[in-house]
Structures are given as C-alpha cells and as structure tokens.
Design an enzyme around this catalytic site. Structure first.
Site, PDB file in Angstrom:
ATOM      1  N   LYS A   1       0.836  -1.208   0.000  1.00 46.98           N
ATOM      2  CA  LYS A   1       0.000   0.000   0.000  1.00 46.98           C
ATOM      3  C   LYS A   1       0.874   1.263   0.000  1.00 46.98           C
ATOM      4  CE  LYS A   1      -2.046  -1.156   3.899  1.00 46.98           C
ATOM      5  NZ  LYS A   1      -1.314  -2.418   4.178  1.00 46.98           N
TER       6      LYS A   1
ATOM      7  N   ARG B   1      -9.939   0.021   8.625  1.00 46.27           N
ATOM      8  CA  ARG B   1      -9.476  -1.339   8.909  1.00 46.27           C
ATOM      9  C   ARG B   1     -10.473  -2.114   9.761  1.00 46.27           C
ATOM     10  NH1 ARG B   1      -3.297   0.335   8.996  1.00 46.27           N
ATOM     11  NH2 ARG B   1      -2.412  -1.584   8.256  1.00 46.27           N
TER      12      ARG B   1
ATOM     13  N   ARG C   1      11.728  -4.969   5.515  1.00 46.53           N
ATOM     14  CA  ARG C   1      11.355  -3.587   5.183  1.00 46.53           C
ATOM     15  C   ARG C   1      12.216  -2.575   5.934  1.00 46.53           C
ATOM     16  NH1 ARG C   1       5.159  -1.660   5.456  1.00 46.53           N
ATOM     17  NH2 ARG C   1       5.274  -2.372   7.624  1.00 46.53           N
TER      18      ARG C   1
ATOM     19  N   ARG D   1      11.124  -0.673  11.423  1.00 45.45           N
ATOM     20  CA  ARG D   1      10.076  -0.437  12.417  1.00 45.45           C
ATOM     21  C   ARG D   1      10.107  -1.532  13.474  1.00 45.45           C
ATOM     22  NH1 ARG D   1       4.785   0.489   8.767  1.00 45.45           N
ATOM     23  NH2 ARG D   1       3.907  -0.713  10.492  1.00 45.45           N
TER      24      ARG D   1
ATOM     25  N   ARG E   1       0.192  -9.134  13.666  1.00 47.55           N
ATOM     26  CA  ARG E   1      -0.457  -8.150  12.795  1.00 47.55           C
ATOM     27  C   ARG E   1      -1.240  -8.830  11.680  1.00 47.55           C
ATOM     28  NH1 ARG E   1       4.396  -4.953  11.094  1.00 47.55           N
ATOM     29  NH2 ARG E   1       3.004  -3.872   9.668  1.00 47.55           N
TER      30      ARG E   1
HETATM   31  P1  ADP Z   1       2.197  -1.827   3.269  1.00 45.80           P
HETATM   32  O1  ADP Z   1       2.148  -0.318   3.239  1.00 45.80           O
HETATM   33  O2  ADP Z   1       1.017  -2.451   2.595  1.00 45.80           O
HETATM   34  O3  ADP Z   1       2.427  -2.381   4.626  1.00 45.80           O
HETATM   35  P2  ADP Z   1       4.780  -1.488   1.885  1.00 45.80           P
HETATM   36  O4  ADP Z   1       4.456  -0.670   0.685  1.00 45.80           O
HETATM   37  O5  ADP Z   1       5.464  -0.822   3.008  1.00 45.80           O
HETATM   38  O6  ADP Z   1       3.453  -2.269   2.391  1.00 45.80           O
HETATM   39  O7  ADP Z   1       5.648  -2.745   1.383  1.00 45.80           O
HETATM   40  C1  ADP Z   1       6.134  -3.722   2.295  1.00 45.80           C
HETATM   41  C2  ADP Z   1       7.552  -4.149   1.896  1.00 45.80           C
HETATM   42  O8  ADP Z   1       7.502  -4.855   0.663  1.00 45.80           O
HETATM   43  C3  ADP Z   1       8.517  -2.985   1.679  1.00 45.80           C
HETATM   44  O9  ADP Z   1       9.782  -3.388   2.109  1.00 45.80           O
HETATM   45  C4  ADP Z   1       8.503  -2.785   0.154  1.00 45.80           C
HETATM   46  O10 ADP Z   1       9.740  -2.266  -0.321  1.00 45.80           O
HETATM   47  C5  ADP Z   1       8.272  -4.193  -0.345  1.00 45.80           C
HETATM   48  N1  ADP Z   1       7.447  -4.242  -1.561  1.00 45.80           N
HETATM   49  C6  ADP Z   1       6.370  -3.481  -1.880  1.00 45.80           C
HETATM   50  N2  ADP Z   1       5.836  -3.840  -3.071  1.00 45.80           N
HETATM   51  C7  ADP Z   1       6.597  -4.884  -3.521  1.00 45.80           C
HETATM   52  C8  ADP Z   1       6.564  -5.706  -4.717  1.00 45.80           C
HETATM   53  N3  ADP Z   1       5.621  -5.535  -5.654  1.00 45.80           N
HETATM   54  N4  ADP Z   1       7.502  -6.661  -4.834  1.00 45.80           N
HETATM   55  C9  ADP Z   1       8.442  -6.848  -3.866  1.00 45.80           C
HETATM   56  N5  ADP Z   1       8.539  -6.119  -2.738  1.00 45.80           N
HETATM   57  C10 ADP Z   1       7.631  -5.139  -2.571  1.00 45.80           C
HETATM   58  P1  ADP Z   2       1.034  -1.863   7.728  1.00 54.86           P
HETATM   59  O1  ADP Z   2       2.368  -1.961   7.134  1.00 54.86           O
HETATM   60  O2  ADP Z   2       0.664  -2.971   8.658  1.00 54.86           O
HETATM   61  O3  ADP Z   2      -0.033  -1.639   6.751  1.00 54.86           O
HETATM   62  P2  ADP Z   2       0.687   0.737   9.065  1.00 54.86           P
HETATM   63  O4  ADP Z   2       1.857   1.622   9.091  1.00 54.86           O
HETATM   64  O5  ADP Z   2      -0.429   1.048   8.156  1.00 54.86           O
HETATM   65  O6  ADP Z   2       1.218  -0.725   8.795  1.00 54.86           O
HETATM   66  O7  ADP Z   2       0.093   0.584  10.536  1.00 54.86           O
HETATM   67  C1  ADP Z   2       0.932   0.357  11.637  1.00 54.86           C
HETATM   68  C2  ADP Z   2       0.100   0.192  12.893  1.00 54.86           C
HETATM   69  O8  ADP Z   2      -0.634   1.400  13.144  1.00 54.86           O
HETATM   70  C3  ADP Z   2      -0.943  -0.909  12.861  1.00 54.86           C
HETATM   71  O9  ADP Z   2      -0.404  -2.179  13.209  1.00 54.86           O
HETATM   72  C4  ADP Z   2      -1.937  -0.396  13.924  1.00 54.86           C
HETATM   73  O10 ADP Z   2      -1.426  -0.612  15.231  1.00 54.86           O
HETATM   74  C5  ADP Z   2      -1.920   1.108  13.680  1.00 54.86           C
HETATM   75  N1  ADP Z   2      -2.949   1.487  12.690  1.00 54.86           N
HETATM   76  C6  ADP Z   2      -2.748   2.001  11.449  1.00 54.86           C
HETATM   77  N2  ADP Z   2      -3.914   2.221  10.825  1.00 54.86           N
HETATM   78  C7  ADP Z   2      -4.890   1.834  11.686  1.00 54.86           C
HETATM   79  C8  ADP Z   2      -6.315   1.785  11.623  1.00 54.86           C
HETATM   80  N3  ADP Z   2      -6.989   2.202  10.525  1.00 54.86           N
HETATM   81  N4  ADP Z   2      -6.984   1.333  12.713  1.00 54.86           N
HETATM   82  C9  ADP Z   2      -6.347   0.931  13.821  1.00 54.86           C
HETATM   83  N5  ADP Z   2      -5.001   0.924  13.942  1.00 54.86           N
HETATM   84  C10 ADP Z   2      -4.270   1.370  12.887  1.00 54.86           C
END
Ligand code: ADP
Ligand code: ADP
Ligand code: ZN
Length: 213
Positions: free
Chosen positions: A13, A88, A126, A159, A170
């Site tokens: 995302k 969420r 990550r 993180r 998670r």
């Molecule tokens: P989210 O926001 O859904 O938690 P991230 O965008 O932070 O996910 O991506 C999670 C990890 O996966 C990061 O280390 C990112 O660089 C990697 N990543 C994201 N998209 C891809 C992809 N299409 N292929 C391989 N690795 C990816």
């Molecule tokens: P992810 O890579 O899991 O998508 P985020 O950075 O979006 O991670 O979220 C990190 C943490 O922040 C989650 O594990 C949760 O504790 C909190 N969080 C983020 N968005 C929400 C939400 N919409 N509702 C509740 N908690 C949230």
C-alpha cells in the site's frame, strides 16, 4: 476522486500510494504514518498509539476515526484523496461512509492480494525513511546508498513492529478485523482486486487500470 487502498500489512500500500495519488492529482495519507508522526512529536495521541502498535494491535476506533476525519475534512483534501490503511474495522468503514455520504461516497477500493509467506518476507526486510516514510526492502527494493533514502537522503530504519514476532500478530489481526471490511466493499460493488505479487511497476499499472475501470 476518493480511493481506498486495502491489503494486509506488507502488501505494498505505502509503496504505491504516492504515485497513485499524484496520478489522480490528490494527496495520499497513511493512518500508520499519522500515528508515527504523533509518536515522533510525543503527543498524547502518539503515546496512546504506541502502546497498541508495539504489540501489533489496532489503535481503538474512536481515536483512529477522529484522526483520519480531521485529515479528510481539511479543505486541501476536498477534491479527493488516497487512503492507505484506513478503514481497517467495520466501525471505521461506517464512519467513513457517513462522512462521505453527502459527497457521493468513496469511488474505488483497491484490494492488493499477497500470500502470507510473501508478506512475512516483505515485512521482515522492510526499511522506512525516517523523514519522508518511503518504504524500501533490503533485497526487493534496496536504496541506492545503503541506509539512506533515495528521495531525501533521510536515514532508513526498521520499524519495531516489523520484527518477526509482531508481524505474525499483525497478520492475524488483519485476518480477523479487516478481511470482513474487504467483503463489505466487495458487496457494495466498488472493490477491485489486484495481484500484488508482480513487480512494483506492474502492480502500479494494475492499480491505475483498476481505478480507471
Ligand atoms: P504496506 O504499506 O502495505 O504495509 P509497503 O508498501 O510498506 O506495504 O511494502 C512492504 C515491503 O515490501 C517494503 O519493504 C517494500 O519495499 C516491499 N514491496 C512493496 N511492493 C513490492 C513488490 N511488488 N515486490 C516486492 N517487494 C515489494
Ligand atoms: P502496515 O504496514 O501494517 O499496513 P501501518 O503503518 O499502516 O502498517 O500501521 C501500523 C500500525 O498502526 C498498525 O499495526 C496499527 O497498530 C496502527 N494502525 C494504522 N492504521 C490503523 C487503523 N486504521 N486502525 C487501527 N489501527 C491502525
Ligand atoms: Zn526519505
């Protein structure tokens, strides 16, 4: 254009949100980034959020909804937005629907599908920029200079909640709380599913196509 990006933790995302938003000419916001920003500034909200985030639990709906609604109601975001990581829970989706009703609702929900094994590989490798929050991966998308952000030169860090034990929690919380929200939007007919296991560029193309179509 009002777009929601949904998908399990690590589905990509954050990687896609900025370019999707700039294609649409709107801003993107990540609820996780808003919480981490509050932690850095050591606000009351930040301290509360930390106690949930460090063990992989969701922050309570009441405070999460208020924080995101404050962002949405900023006049700068009246033309539209891309939401990354919100809603969420069912209560969050209902609150967003109520807020959006007068504006014609949310236009598209993009669900990024990725298998659990791949999520774990992604999350445990990550790295995030401390200054602009851009995500990198030590193997899949490394920065050009080790430990430094390509965009802004900021320091990259892991993180606390991307350590292996918290990652498992998670993913469980996601399956329990957020999967039903995906179904809710699927039934509403605005959900489009994208294969998140392609490379970053192809995922982006599929998402843009899904938003257009
Ligand atoms: P989210 O926001 O859904 O938690 P991230 O965008 O932070 O996910 O991506 C999670 C990890 O996966 C990061 O280390 C990112 O660089 C990697 N990543 C994201 N998209 C891809 C992809 N299409 N292929 C391989 N690795 C990816
Ligand atoms: P992810 O890579 O899991 O998508 P985020 O950075 O979006 O991670 O979220 C990190 C943490 O922040 C989650 O594990 C949760 O504790 C909190 N969080 C983020 N968005 C929400 C939400 N919409 N509702 C509740 N908690 C949230
Ligand atoms: Zn940066």
């Amino acid at each position: 254009m009002r777009v929601i990006l949904m998908g399990p933790p690590g589905s990509g995302k954050g990687t896609q949100a900025t370019s999707i938003a700039s294609n649409l000419g709107v801003d993107a916001v990540s609820s996780g980034d808003l919480f981490r920003d509050n932690q850095r500034r050591d606000t009351e909200l930040g301290r509360l959020a930390r106690s949930y985030m460090e063990r992989g639990a969701y922050v309570p709906d009441e405070v999460t909804i208020k924080m995101v609604m404050d962002w949405i109601s900023n006049p700068a975001h009246s033309a539209g937005f891309v939401l990354d990581g919100f809603p969420r829970t069912h209560a969050q989706a209902e609150a967003l629907d109520a807020e959006m009703k007068a504006l014609g609702g949310v236009d598209r929900v993009i669900f990024i599908k990725v298998s659990e094994d791949e999520l774990i590989r992604r999350l445990t490798g990550r790295q995030i920029c401390r200054d602009c929050q851009t995500p990198y991966h030590i193997h899949f998308s490394p920065s050009k200079t080790e430990g430094k952000c390509d965009n802004c030169g900021g320091e990259l860090y892991q993180r606390d909640d991307d350590k292996a034990d918290v990652v498992t929690t998670r993913i469980q919380v996601y399956n329990q709380e957020t999967e039903p929200v995906v179904d809710y939007y699927r039934q509403a007919g605005i959900l489009r599913e994208v294969d998140g296991e392609q490379d970053v560029g192809d995922v982006g193309k599929a998402m843009n196509a899904a938003i257009g179509g």
